[in-house]
Scaffold this motif. Structure first.
Motif, PDB file in Angstrom:
ATOM      1  N   ILE A  43       0.828  -1.218   0.000  1.00  0.00           N
ATOM      2  CA  ILE A  43       0.000   0.000   0.000  1.00  0.00           C
ATOM      3  C   ILE A  43       0.858   1.263   0.000  1.00  0.00           C
ATOM      4  O   ILE A  43       1.726   1.421   0.863  1.00  0.00           O
ATOM      5  N   PRO A  44       0.581   2.172  -0.910  1.00  0.00           N
ATOM      6  CA  PRO A  44       1.269   3.467  -0.868  1.00  0.00           C
ATOM      7  C   PRO A  44       0.698   4.317   0.275  1.00  0.00           C
ATOM      8  O   PRO A  44      -0.301   3.945   0.900  1.00  0.00           O
ATOM      9  N   THR A  45       1.316   5.443   0.526  1.00  0.00           N
ATOM     10  CA  THR A  45       0.907   6.291   1.655  1.00  0.00           C
ATOM     11  C   THR A  45       0.192   7.540   1.156  1.00  0.00           C
ATOM     12  O   THR A  45       0.777   8.331   0.388  1.00  0.00           O
ATOM     13  N   TYR A  46      -1.056   7.674   1.549  1.00  0.00           N
ATOM     14  CA  TYR A  46      -1.873   8.864   1.246  1.00  0.00           C
ATOM     15  C   TYR A  46      -2.827   9.057   2.412  1.00  0.00           C
ATOM     16  O   TYR A  46      -2.893   8.222   3.313  1.00  0.00           O
ATOM     17  N   ASP A  47      -3.620  10.107   2.334  1.00  0.00           N
ATOM     18  CA  ASP A  47      -4.628  10.335   3.363  1.00  0.00           C
ATOM     19  C   ASP A  47      -5.634   9.170   3.384  1.00  0.00           C
ATOM     20  O   ASP A  47      -5.773   8.431   2.410  1.00  0.00           O
ATOM     21  N   GLU A  48      -6.342   9.079   4.505  1.00  0.00           N
ATOM     22  CA  GLU A  48      -7.261   7.944   4.697  1.00  0.00           C
ATOM     23  C   GLU A  48      -8.314   7.819   3.614  1.00  0.00           C
ATOM     24  O   GLU A  48      -8.684   6.717   3.212  1.00  0.00           O
ATOM     25  N   GLY A  49      -8.803   8.961   3.146  1.00  0.00           N
ATOM     26  CA  GLY A  49      -9.848   8.926   2.119  1.00  0.00           C
ATOM     27  C   GLY A  49      -9.373   8.231   0.847  1.00  0.00           C
ATOM     28  O   GLY A  49     -10.162   7.612   0.129  1.00  0.00           O
ATOM     29  N   THR A  50      -8.084   8.327   0.576  1.00  0.00           N
ATOM     30  CA  THR A  50      -7.539   7.720  -0.642  1.00  0.00           C
ATOM     31  C   THR A  50      -7.271   6.228  -0.460  1.00  0.00           C
ATOM     32  O   THR A  50      -7.463   5.438  -1.386  1.00  0.00           O
ATOM     33  N   THR A  51      -6.831   5.849   0.726  1.00  0.00           N
ATOM     34  CA  THR A  51      -6.399   4.448   0.911  1.00  0.00           C
ATOM     35  C   THR A  51      -7.473   3.567   1.545  1.00  0.00           C
ATOM     36  O   THR A  51      -7.263   2.367   1.681  1.00  0.00           O
ATOM     37  N   ARG A  68      -1.170 -11.988   5.253  1.00  0.00           N
ATOM     38  CA  ARG A  68      -0.001 -12.435   6.030  1.00  0.00           C
ATOM     39  C   ARG A  68       0.923 -11.288   6.424  1.00  0.00           C
ATOM     40  O   ARG A  68       1.909 -11.506   7.121  1.00  0.00           O
ATOM     41  N   GLY A  69       0.630 -10.105   5.936  1.00  0.00           N
ATOM     42  CA  GLY A  69       1.474  -8.964   6.297  1.00  0.00           C
ATOM     43  C   GLY A  69       1.290  -7.851   5.294  1.00  0.00           C
ATOM     44  O   GLY A  69       0.606  -8.016   4.280  1.00  0.00           O
ATOM     45  N   VAL A  70       1.904  -6.698   5.622  1.00  0.00           N
ATOM     46  CA  VAL A  70       1.755  -5.533   4.745  1.00  0.00           C
ATOM     47  C   VAL A  70       3.121  -4.909   4.487  1.00  0.00           C
ATOM     48  O   VAL A  70       3.989  -4.895   5.360  1.00  0.00           O
ATOM     49  N   MET A  71       3.285  -4.419   3.263  1.00  0.00           N
ATOM     50  CA  MET A  71       4.453  -3.607   2.930  1.00  0.00           C
ATOM     51  C   MET A  71       3.953  -2.218   2.550  1.00  0.00           C
ATOM     52  O   MET A  71       2.910  -2.092   1.902  1.00  0.00           O
ATOM     53  N   GLY A  72       4.710  -1.189   2.942  1.00  0.00           N
ATOM     54  CA  GLY A  72       4.295   0.175   2.655  1.00  0.00           C
ATOM     55  C   GLY A  72       5.215   0.835   1.651  1.00  0.00           C
ATOM     56  O   GLY A  72       6.441   0.664   1.708  1.00  0.00           O
ATOM     57  N   GLY A  73       4.627   1.594   0.748  1.00  0.00           N
ATOM     58  CA  GLY A  73       5.392   2.423  -0.173  1.00  0.00           C
ATOM     59  C   GLY A  73       5.226   3.881   0.239  1.00  0.00           C
ATOM     60  O   GLY A  73       4.132   4.279   0.663  1.00  0.00           O
ATOM     61  N   GLY A  74       6.273   4.657   0.155  1.00  0.00           N
ATOM     62  CA  GLY A  74       6.161   6.061   0.537  1.00  0.00           C
ATOM     63  C   GLY A  74       7.355   6.857   0.070  1.00  0.00           C
ATOM     64  O   GLY A  74       8.059   6.448  -0.866  1.00  0.00           O
ATOM     65  N   PHE A  78       8.691  12.695   3.808  1.00  0.00           N
ATOM     66  CA  PHE A  78       7.582  12.908   4.739  1.00  0.00           C
ATOM     67  C   PHE A  78       7.975  12.595   6.181  1.00  0.00           C
ATOM     68  O   PHE A  78       7.122  12.626   7.081  1.00  0.00           O
ATOM     69  N   ALA A  79       9.271  12.271   6.373  1.00  0.00           N
ATOM     70  CA  ALA A  79       9.844  12.085   7.716  1.00  0.00           C
ATOM     71  C   ALA A  79       9.013  11.142   8.588  1.00  0.00           C
ATOM     72  O   ALA A  79       8.836   9.990   8.217  1.00  0.00           O
ATOM     73  N   GLN A  80       8.489  11.648   9.699  1.00  0.00           N
ATOM     74  CA  GLN A  80       7.791  10.719  10.612  1.00  0.00           C
ATOM     75  C   GLN A  80       6.482  10.210  10.034  1.00  0.00           C
ATOM     76  O   GLN A  80       5.900   9.267  10.556  1.00  0.00           O
ATOM     77  N   LEU A  81       6.050  10.815   8.930  1.00  0.00           N
ATOM     78  CA  LEU A  81       4.829  10.311   8.265  1.00  0.00           C
ATOM     79  C   LEU A  81       5.170   9.264   7.194  1.00  0.00           C
ATOM     80  O   LEU A  81       4.286   8.794   6.474  1.00  0.00           O
ATOM     81  N   PHE A  82       6.453   8.897   7.108  1.00  0.00           N
ATOM     82  CA  PHE A  82       6.863   7.894   6.114  1.00  0.00           C
ATOM     83  C   PHE A  82       6.058   6.607   6.322  1.00  0.00           C
ATOM     84  O   PHE A  82       6.065   6.015   7.407  1.00  0.00           O
ATOM     85  N   CYS A  83       5.351   6.216   5.279  1.00  0.00           N
ATOM     86  CA  CYS A  83       4.616   4.946   5.262  1.00  0.00           C
ATOM     87  C   CYS A  83       3.621   4.783   6.410  1.00  0.00           C
ATOM     88  O   CYS A  83       3.392   3.669   6.880  1.00  0.00           O
ATOM     89  N   TYR A  84       2.992   5.886   6.836  1.00  0.00           N
ATOM     90  CA  TYR A  84       2.063   5.739   7.965  1.00  0.00           C
ATOM     91  C   TYR A  84       0.833   4.909   7.595  1.00  0.00           C
ATOM     92  O   TYR A  84       0.226   4.272   8.462  1.00  0.00           O
ATOM     93  N   THR A  85       0.473   4.888   6.315  1.00  0.00           N
ATOM     94  CA  THR A  85      -0.716   4.102   5.931  1.00  0.00           C
ATOM     95  C   THR A  85      -0.495   2.612   6.232  1.00  0.00           C
ATOM     96  O   THR A  85      -1.354   1.952   6.830  1.00  0.00           O
ATOM     97  N   ALA A  86       0.660   2.101   5.843  1.00  0.00           N
ATOM     98  CA  ALA A  86       0.944   0.676   6.086  1.00  0.00           C
ATOM     99  C   ALA A  86       1.047   0.396   7.587  1.00  0.00           C
ATOM    100  O   ALA A  86       0.632  -0.668   8.062  1.00  0.00           O
ATOM    101  N   LYS A  87       1.587   1.362   8.340  1.00  0.00           N
ATOM    102  CA  LYS A  87       1.676   1.181   9.801  1.00  0.00           C
ATOM    103  C   LYS A  87       0.284   1.096  10.419  1.00  0.00           C
ATOM    104  O   LYS A  87       0.015   0.245  11.263  1.00  0.00           O
ATOM    105  N   VAL A  95      -1.526  -7.389  11.606  1.00  0.00           N
ATOM    106  CA  VAL A  95      -0.658  -8.174  10.710  1.00  0.00           C
ATOM    107  C   VAL A  95       0.744  -7.540  10.772  1.00  0.00           C
ATOM    108  O   VAL A  95       0.878  -6.355  11.092  1.00  0.00           O
ATOM    109  N   PRO A  96       1.787  -8.331  10.475  1.00  0.00           N
ATOM    110  CA  PRO A  96       3.133  -7.752  10.543  1.00  0.00           C
ATOM    111  C   PRO A  96       3.391  -6.697   9.466  1.00  0.00           C
ATOM    112  O   PRO A  96       2.941  -6.864   8.326  1.00  0.00           O
ATOM    113  N   LEU A  97       4.107  -5.634   9.871  1.00  0.00           N
ATOM    114  CA  LEU A  97       4.608  -4.663   8.893  1.00  0.00           C
ATOM    115  C   LEU A  97       5.911  -5.256   8.366  1.00  0.00           C
ATOM    116  O   LEU A  97       6.927  -5.267   9.054  1.00  0.00           O
TER     117      LEU A  97
END
Ligand SMILES: Cc1cc2nc3c(=O)[nH]c(=O)nc-3n(C[C@H](O)[C@H](O)[C@H](O)COP(=O)(O)O)c2cc1C
Length: 128
Positions: A43-51, A68-74, A78-87, A95-97
């Motif tokens: 999953i890429p990282t965008y606001d909640e409405g998008t994801t 079985r788990g998630v990988m995040g793209g970002g 975006f510093a501390q917001l890096f890949c927050y959607t996957a988190k 599920v594991p990040l």
């Protein structure tokens, strides 16, 4: 299987670097499609409405059971917001990040994805 969404195409380009079955989640299919095999969500990282379509997919049928788990793209800018959607996804669905990568992923990121896929393949085969 790899289940992913992509707005601009980076995540699509990333998953297309591996030779493995894929399912792209869109507004049109997110509440229609059900899976019956283990998958990794990407999953890429965008606001909640998008994801949120990935959340709707997970809440359809028994889909969440097979994740079985998630990988995040970002983007690390975006510093501390890096890949927050996957988190958030990892926390919400327990599920594991598995990994976080930038844009279309480097060779290292692709290698890691392939390793995670083979872990799932091995555990699926050994439990049969
Ligand atoms: C409007 C917008 C907001 C974004 N917000 C974040 C963010 O908060 N954190 C992050 O790590 N990446 C963020 N990104 C970067 C994207 O998640 C990244 O470019 C990703 O590779 C896009 O994937 P896609 O091309 O498959 O849609 C944002 C990109 C855009 C255009």
């Amino acid at each position: 299987m790899l289940v992913y969404m992509s707005v601009v195409g980076n995540t699509r380009a990333f998953v297309n670097k591996v030779d493995h079955p894929k399912l792209e989640i869109t507004e049109d299919n997110c509440q229609e499609v059900t899976v019956d095999e283990d998958f990794i969500a990407i999953i890429p990282t965008y606001d909640e409405g998008t994801t949120e379509l990935m959340w709707r997919f997970m809440e359809t049928g028994d889909n969440a059971k097979f994740c079985r788990g998630v990988m995040g793209g970002g983007n690390r800018n975006f510093a501390q917001l890096f890949c927050y959607t996957a988190k958030d996804f990892a926390e919400d669905f327990q599920v594991p990040l598995l990994h976080m990568f930038e844009f279309q992923g480097s060779a290292y990121d692709v290698d890691l994805l392939e390793k995670e896929i083979s872990k799932i393949d091995n555990s699926t085969h050994s439990s049969r």
